[in-house]
Write an enzyme that holds these catalytic residues in place. Structure first.
Site, PDB file in Angstrom:
ATOM      1  N   GLY A  48     -51.285 -20.096  -9.946  1.00 31.00           N
ATOM      2  CA  GLY A  48     -52.702 -20.454 -10.103  1.00 31.00           C
ATOM      3  C   GLY A  48     -53.554 -19.196 -10.129  1.00 31.00           C
ATOM      4  O   GLY A  48     -53.286 -18.257  -9.389  1.00 31.00           O
ATOM      5  N   ARG A  67     -47.357 -21.537 -14.564  1.00 32.38           N
ATOM      6  CA  ARG A  67     -46.529 -21.819 -13.386  1.00 32.38           C
ATOM      7  C   ARG A  67     -45.035 -21.827 -13.741  1.00 32.38           C
ATOM      8  O   ARG A  67     -44.234 -22.432 -13.050  1.00 32.38           O
ATOM      9  CB  ARG A  67     -46.959 -23.135 -12.744  1.00 32.38           C
ATOM     10  CG  ARG A  67     -48.336 -23.067 -12.096  1.00 32.38           C
ATOM     11  CD  ARG A  67     -48.493 -24.065 -10.992  1.00 32.38           C
ATOM     12  NE  ARG A  67     -49.830 -24.046 -10.411  1.00 32.38           N
ATOM     13  CZ  ARG A  67     -50.162 -23.310  -9.349  1.00 32.38           C
ATOM     14  NH1 ARG A  67     -49.273 -22.538  -8.782  1.00 32.38           N
ATOM     15  NH2 ARG A  67     -51.396 -23.369  -8.867  1.00 32.38           N
ATOM     16  N   GLY A  71     -48.574 -15.434  -6.110  1.00 29.29           N
ATOM     17  CA  GLY A  71     -48.471 -15.945  -4.744  1.00 29.29           C
ATOM     18  C   GLY A  71     -47.015 -16.075  -4.314  1.00 29.29           C
ATOM     19  O   GLY A  71     -46.133 -15.384  -4.833  1.00 29.29           O
ATOM     20  N   THR A  92     -53.903 -14.961  -4.090  1.00 28.73           N
ATOM     21  CA  THR A  92     -54.124 -16.411  -4.026  1.00 28.73           C
ATOM     22  C   THR A  92     -55.354 -16.681  -3.177  1.00 28.73           C
ATOM     23  O   THR A  92     -55.572 -16.014  -2.162  1.00 28.73           O
ATOM     24  CB  THR A  92     -52.946 -17.236  -3.428  1.00 28.73           C
ATOM     25  OG1 THR A  92     -53.416 -18.552  -3.106  1.00 28.73           O
ATOM     26  CG2 THR A  92     -52.380 -16.646  -2.150  1.00 28.73           C
ATOM     27  N   ILE A  93     -56.117 -17.673  -3.600  1.00 25.26           N
ATOM     28  CA  ILE A  93     -57.276 -18.044  -2.784  1.00 25.26           C
ATOM     29  C   ILE A  93     -56.810 -18.608  -1.447  1.00 25.26           C
ATOM     30  O   ILE A  93     -57.545 -18.599  -0.477  1.00 25.26           O
ATOM     31  CB  ILE A  93     -58.187 -19.063  -3.510  1.00 25.26           C
ATOM     32  CG1 ILE A  93     -57.467 -20.387  -3.761  1.00 25.26           C
ATOM     33  CG2 ILE A  93     -58.762 -18.503  -4.777  1.00 25.26           C
ATOM     34  CD1 ILE A  93     -58.431 -21.534  -4.075  1.00 25.26           C
ATOM     35  N   ASP A  94     -55.566 -19.114  -1.393  1.00 27.41           N
ATOM     36  CA  ASP A  94     -55.074 -19.779  -0.180  1.00 27.41           C
ATOM     37  C   ASP A  94     -54.774 -18.822   0.978  1.00 27.41           C
ATOM     38  O   ASP A  94     -54.642 -19.261   2.119  1.00 27.41           O
ATOM     39  CB  ASP A  94     -53.798 -20.571  -0.492  1.00 27.41           C
ATOM     40  CG  ASP A  94     -54.064 -21.721  -1.443  1.00 27.41           C
ATOM     41  OD1 ASP A  94     -55.230 -22.124  -1.562  1.00 27.41           O
ATOM     42  OD2 ASP A  94     -53.106 -22.216  -2.061  1.00 27.41           O
ATOM     43  N   ARG A 142     -76.709 -37.959   7.532  1.00 24.84           N
ATOM     44  CA  ARG A 142     -75.377 -38.371   7.062  1.00 24.84           C
ATOM     45  C   ARG A 142     -74.235 -37.526   7.641  1.00 24.84           C
ATOM     46  O   ARG A 142     -74.464 -36.431   8.157  1.00 24.84           O
ATOM     47  CB  ARG A 142     -75.313 -38.229   5.530  1.00 24.84           C
ATOM     48  CG  ARG A 142     -76.033 -39.333   4.813  1.00 24.84           C
ATOM     49  CD  ARG A 142     -76.071 -39.070   3.327  1.00 24.84           C
ATOM     50  NE  ARG A 142     -76.586 -40.243   2.635  1.00 24.84           N
ATOM     51  CZ  ARG A 142     -77.051 -40.242   1.404  1.00 24.84           C
ATOM     52  NH1 ARG A 142     -77.072 -39.128   0.699  1.00 24.84           N
ATOM     53  NH2 ARG A 142     -77.499 -41.353   0.857  1.00 24.84           N
ATOM     54  N   MET A 191     -59.733 -26.166  -1.049  1.00 28.07           N
ATOM     55  CA  MET A 191     -58.316 -26.087  -1.420  1.00 28.07           C
ATOM     56  C   MET A 191     -57.457 -25.632  -0.239  1.00 28.07           C
ATOM     57  O   MET A 191     -57.959 -25.092   0.741  1.00 28.07           O
ATOM     58  CB  MET A 191     -58.124 -25.174  -2.618  1.00 28.07           C
ATOM     59  CG  MET A 191     -58.406 -25.879  -3.931  1.00 28.07           C
ATOM     60  SD  MET A 191     -58.029 -24.834  -5.350  1.00 28.07           S
ATOM     61  CE  MET A 191     -58.094 -26.053  -6.664  1.00 28.07           C
ATOM     62  N   GLU A 199     -57.576 -29.760   1.586  1.00 26.04           N
ATOM     63  CA  GLU A 199     -57.029 -30.851   0.761  1.00 26.04           C
ATOM     64  C   GLU A 199     -55.675 -31.366   1.249  1.00 26.04           C
ATOM     65  O   GLU A 199     -55.308 -32.503   0.989  1.00 26.04           O
ATOM     66  CB  GLU A 199     -56.888 -30.391  -0.694  1.00 26.04           C
ATOM     67  CG  GLU A 199     -55.887 -29.254  -0.873  1.00 26.04           C
ATOM     68  CD  GLU A 199     -55.795 -28.718  -2.295  1.00 26.04           C
ATOM     69  OE1 GLU A 199     -56.090 -29.452  -3.248  1.00 26.04           O
ATOM     70  OE2 GLU A 199     -55.404 -27.547  -2.441  1.00 26.04           O
TER      71      GLU A 199
HETATM   72  O1  F6P Z   1     -52.256 -21.906  -5.104  1.00 25.50           O
HETATM   73  C1  F6P Z   1     -53.638 -22.004  -5.168  1.00 25.50           C
HETATM   74  C2  F6P Z   1     -54.111 -23.389  -5.386  1.00 25.50           C
HETATM   75  O2  F6P Z   1     -55.432 -23.165  -5.729  1.00 25.50           O
HETATM   76  C3  F6P Z   1     -54.011 -24.425  -4.287  1.00 25.50           C
HETATM   77  O3  F6P Z   1     -54.896 -24.286  -3.228  1.00 25.50           O
HETATM   78  C4  F6P Z   1     -54.239 -25.682  -5.076  1.00 25.50           C
HETATM   79  O4  F6P Z   1     -53.870 -26.825  -4.416  1.00 25.50           O
HETATM   80  C5  F6P Z   1     -53.387 -25.419  -6.274  1.00 25.50           C
HETATM   81  O5  F6P Z   1     -53.468 -24.025  -6.474  1.00 25.50           O
HETATM   82  C6  F6P Z   1     -53.755 -26.173  -7.487  1.00 25.50           C
HETATM   83  O6  F6P Z   1     -53.176 -25.570  -8.580  1.00 25.50           O
HETATM   84  P1  F6P Z   1     -53.003 -26.091 -10.079  1.00 25.50           P
HETATM   85  O7  F6P Z   1     -53.766 -27.334 -10.235  1.00 25.50           O
HETATM   86  O8  F6P Z   1     -53.522 -24.963 -10.892  1.00 25.50           O
HETATM   87  O9  F6P Z   1     -51.541 -26.257 -10.252  1.00 25.50           O
END
Ligand code: F6P
Length: 343
Positions: free
Chosen positions: A16, A78, A113, A136-138, A173, A180, A233
């Site tokens: 990603g 990927r 990643g 990776t943003i994660d 609210r 993510m 998520e």
């Molecule tokens: O690995 C990074 C990430 O952004 C996750 O946090 C996310 O769930 C996933 O990629 C979604 O990736 P894609 O939809 O591009 O396969």
């Protein structure tokens, strides 16, 4: 130790995308060309380009003007060349090896990643000189304290949380922001703490709906008119809806309160990298080029206690860096009354 002078390197971005990929490509490429006189090529769409010999020559001028750009100028995918799904997949590692030699490469730089690092390790096992750069943003790549992309994602998520406070307040609210992180709750933890979230739910800490409800009730009792929930998520929830939707429905079914969800999705991965991500990606890239010049292959560049270093790829592959229950920020949050849904 003496090494053959490295002359030609290939770069690819896989998995990603995230903000800072172009800064990393530029960091490796410019250092390789300007400092070491190397030639650089960029493979298209991650490992796909390596399998199909699709690439572009990257000259120094091609690397100008990309520092601030989001995405990746060479594309990503990927593709996992060692994963066997059909019979044709058997040929991929051999094709890669052949292309690597045909193109006269001395090293391959794989920016990605956990999955990318696993493949990078397998490529080094079949004899290629490989260097990994963690992105990776994660922020969940094992072996480094930080990946680029994370800071930008936290910035975007925090801005969203900030903006939700006023509208949550106006309507009294419960606002649920989903960020993510399938396995790792780093973005939720950081954006939740930076944005003053009241409840932070991450995959690493098992939550109960009872605890979430009791925290919301407690806030109303103390005349706090609204509640902000920041959720990763990947928390446990039914697969036919988002985690945020599930929480909103569950909260509304148990309390006489309006709950609304916001799912940030890919906004966290798009756009220009933050200054900190530009710096980190640049440091990683330039350091990777130095490692190539030194012949330090089969490694991933890493940041440990703010110092650049390398870790062997074989130690990185297949692992993940998750949030520890006793992480300092979790403990500080708890002491300030933030709920992680488990009390
Ligand atoms: O690995 C990074 C990430 O952004 C996750 O946090 C996310 O769930 C996933 O990629 C979604 O990736 P894609 O939809 O591009 O396969």
């Amino acid at each position: 130790m003496s090494h053959k002078k490295v002359k030609r390197i290939g770069i690819l971005t896989a998995g990603g995308d995230c903000p800072g990929l172009n800064a990393a490509i530029r960091g490796v490429g410019k250092t390789a060309i300007v400092e070491y006189g190397m030639e650089v090529i960029g493979f298209s769409s991650g490992y796909t380009g390596l399998i199909h010999k699709q690439y572009v020559e990257l000259k120094e001028k091609d690397l100008s003007g990309i520092l601030t750009l989001g995405g990746t100028i060479i594309g990503t995918s990927r593709e996992k060349p060692f994963k066997i799904v059909t019979e044709d997949d058997n040929d991929k590692p051999e094709l890669i090896k052949q292309n690597y030699h045909d193109l006269g490469l001395d090293c391959l730089v794989c920016i990605g990643g956990n999955g990318t690092m696993k493949t990078a390790h397998l490529l080094s096992k079949i004899g290629l000189n490989v260097i990994g750069i963690p992105k990776t943003i994660d922020n969940d790549v094992w072996g480094t304290d930080l990946t680029f992309g994370f800071d930008s994602a936290v910035l975007i998520a925090t801005e969203a949380v900030d903006r939700l406070h006023s509208t949550a307040n106006s309507h009294g609210r419960v606002m649920i922001v989903e960020v993510m992180g399938h396995n790792a709750g780093w973005i939720a933890l950081y954006a939740g703490m930076a944005g003053g979230g009241d409840i932070i739910l991450i995959p690493e800490i098992k939550y109960s709906m009872k605890s979430v409800i009791s925290k919301i009730k407690q806030r109303y009792k103390h005349n706090k008119p609204y509640t902000i929930v920041v959720v990763a998520e990947g928390i446990e929830h039914p697969k036919n809806m988002s985690a945020a939707r599930y929480l909103a429905e569950s909260i509304q079914s148990k309390l006489d309160v309006e709950a609304r969800e916001t799912v940030l999705g890919y906004t966290q991965r798009g756009g220009s990298p933050s200054p900190m991500d530009r710096i980190l990606a640049t440091r990683y890239g330039a350091y990777a080029a130095e490692c190539i010049a030194e012949g330090n292959f089969g490694t991933m560049v890493a940041l440990i206690k703010n110092e650049l270093t390398t870790v062997p790829l074989e130690e990185v592959g297949g692992k993940m860096r998750l949030v520890d229950h006793n992480h300092g920020l979790v403990l500080k949050g708890r002491k300030m009354g933030v709920s992680f849904g488990d009390d």
